[in-house]
Write an enzyme that holds these catalytic residues in place. Sequence first.
Site, PDB file in Angstrom:
ATOM      1  N   ASP A  44       3.681  -8.494  -7.920  1.00 44.55           N
ATOM      2  CA  ASP A  44       2.512  -7.754  -7.455  1.00 44.55           C
ATOM      3  C   ASP A  44       1.432  -8.618  -6.901  1.00 44.55           C
ATOM      4  O   ASP A  44       1.512  -9.671  -7.447  1.00 44.55           O
ATOM      5  CB  ASP A  44       1.917  -6.623  -8.623  1.00 44.55           C
ATOM      6  CG  ASP A  44       0.931  -5.741  -7.713  1.00 44.55           C
ATOM      7  OD1 ASP A  44       0.058  -5.805  -7.151  1.00 44.55           O
ATOM      8  OD2 ASP A  44       1.219  -4.325  -8.080  1.00 44.55           O
ATOM      9  N   ASP A  70       3.451 -11.713  -2.702  1.00 38.52           N
ATOM     10  CA  ASP A  70       3.284 -10.710  -1.298  1.00 38.52           C
ATOM     11  C   ASP A  70       4.392 -10.102  -0.645  1.00 38.52           C
ATOM     12  O   ASP A  70       5.181 -11.110  -0.377  1.00 38.52           O
ATOM     13  CB  ASP A  70       2.349 -11.715  -0.496  1.00 38.52           C
ATOM     14  CG  ASP A  70       1.953 -10.875   0.887  1.00 38.52           C
ATOM     15  OD1 ASP A  70       2.638  -9.664   0.900  1.00 38.52           O
ATOM     16  OD2 ASP A  70       1.572 -11.301   1.465  1.00 38.52           O
ATOM     17  N   TYR A 162       2.626   5.955   7.582  1.00 41.93           N
ATOM     18  CA  TYR A 162       2.921   6.021   6.132  1.00 41.93           C
ATOM     19  C   TYR A 162       4.409   6.738   6.253  1.00 41.93           C
ATOM     20  O   TYR A 162       5.256   6.283   5.433  1.00 41.93           O
ATOM     21  CB  TYR A 162       2.041   6.586   5.381  1.00 41.93           C
ATOM     22  CG  TYR A 162       2.323   6.725   3.838  1.00 41.93           C
ATOM     23  CD1 TYR A 162       2.243   5.667   2.924  1.00 41.93           C
ATOM     24  CD2 TYR A 162       2.900   7.922   3.341  1.00 41.93           C
ATOM     25  CE1 TYR A 162       2.737   5.805   1.602  1.00 41.93           C
ATOM     26  CE2 TYR A 162       3.101   8.207   2.084  1.00 41.93           C
ATOM     27  CZ  TYR A 162       3.242   7.096   1.245  1.00 41.93           C
ATOM     28  OH  TYR A 162       3.549   7.056   0.049  1.00 41.93           O
ATOM     29  N   LYS A 166       8.467   5.743   5.294  1.00 41.51           N
ATOM     30  CA  LYS A 166       9.069   6.197   4.005  1.00 41.51           C
ATOM     31  C   LYS A 166      10.288   6.744   4.663  1.00 41.51           C
ATOM     32  O   LYS A 166      11.385   6.911   3.940  1.00 41.51           O
ATOM     33  CB  LYS A 166       8.258   7.251   3.308  1.00 41.51           C
ATOM     34  CG  LYS A 166       6.910   6.433   2.861  1.00 41.51           C
ATOM     35  CD  LYS A 166       7.449   5.400   1.709  1.00 41.51           C
ATOM     36  CE  LYS A 166       6.328   4.943   0.815  1.00 41.51           C
ATOM     37  NZ  LYS A 166       6.727   3.918  -0.141  1.00 41.51           N
ATOM     38  N   THR A 197      -2.657   8.445  -8.485  1.00 43.07           N
ATOM     39  CA  THR A 197      -2.653   6.958  -8.748  1.00 43.07           C
ATOM     40  C   THR A 197      -3.785   6.445  -7.959  1.00 43.07           C
ATOM     41  O   THR A 197      -4.505   7.237  -7.250  1.00 43.07           O
ATOM     42  CB  THR A 197      -1.291   6.460  -8.612  1.00 43.07           C
ATOM     43  OG1 THR A 197      -1.232   6.371  -7.038  1.00 43.07           O
ATOM     44  CG2 THR A 197      -0.037   6.944  -8.922  1.00 43.07           C
TER      45      THR A 197
END
Length: 267
Positions: A44, A70, A162, A166, A197
């Site tokens: 992460d 990264d 986004y 996906k 989240t």
Amino acid sequence: MHETLIRDFAMDGRVAVVTGAGSGIGQEAACVLAEAGADLVLADINADGLAETARLVRERGRTAAPLPVDIADRSAVDDLADAAVQALGKVDAWVNGAGILHPFAILEAEEATLDRLLNINLKGTYWGCAAAGRVMKPRGGGAIVNISSAAADNPVAALSGYAMTKASINMLTRTAAVEFGSFNCRVNAIAPGFVETALVAGAYCDEQGRIDPERREAFLRDRAAATPLGTTGRPRDIALAILYLVSDASRFVTGQVLRPNGGVVMP
């Protein structure tokens, strides 16, 4: 539970790499895989979150190797794969969990913002598949899970960038499954519905970035009402689906997009 069923889902003696492990679904996936017996290589860009996930994995009695990475940097992802092999000897499972959400209208899109979405969500997943496949091939197989989204199937205003990343991940998953099947590497995707989240918290935070309880309650109520089940997802719902796809329980499954989404879309 019968021991044969336990064996189907057991990850004892296996090594899993999880990107995006510093929070949310990635963190919960790492914990569930550890509970199933896997040792973890955690990646992460969030060093503090990474340290917390490593603590949670070790708390469950498993090895954790946290590595700041990264994923938009191809060489860094390649180095992650090599470091995983060097640290723990092999890679049996790889979860491409890292990603970002940045809403914007098409007519207001800025090139830098779109590039960032493409570099992290799509190219980061692409390089993750490539790196995982490279280290799995000599060992004769493994399992890769990519994180997609219900947004890939359901057009929503302001989520064009986004959703595009996906939807592309879904096709990348199928193509990688075809290419990697010859060395017994299974590649699948998970397309969650709404899961609360930190990625979505901006929808109910005030101008100072603090959570507004009333806005949060209304937001979650609306998301739940959009599903046939009348509820929203939790990170563990997705983590358990990830466990299925990296364990022997799914040995005959590849090139699929699993949709734990409460029924919000049914393509």
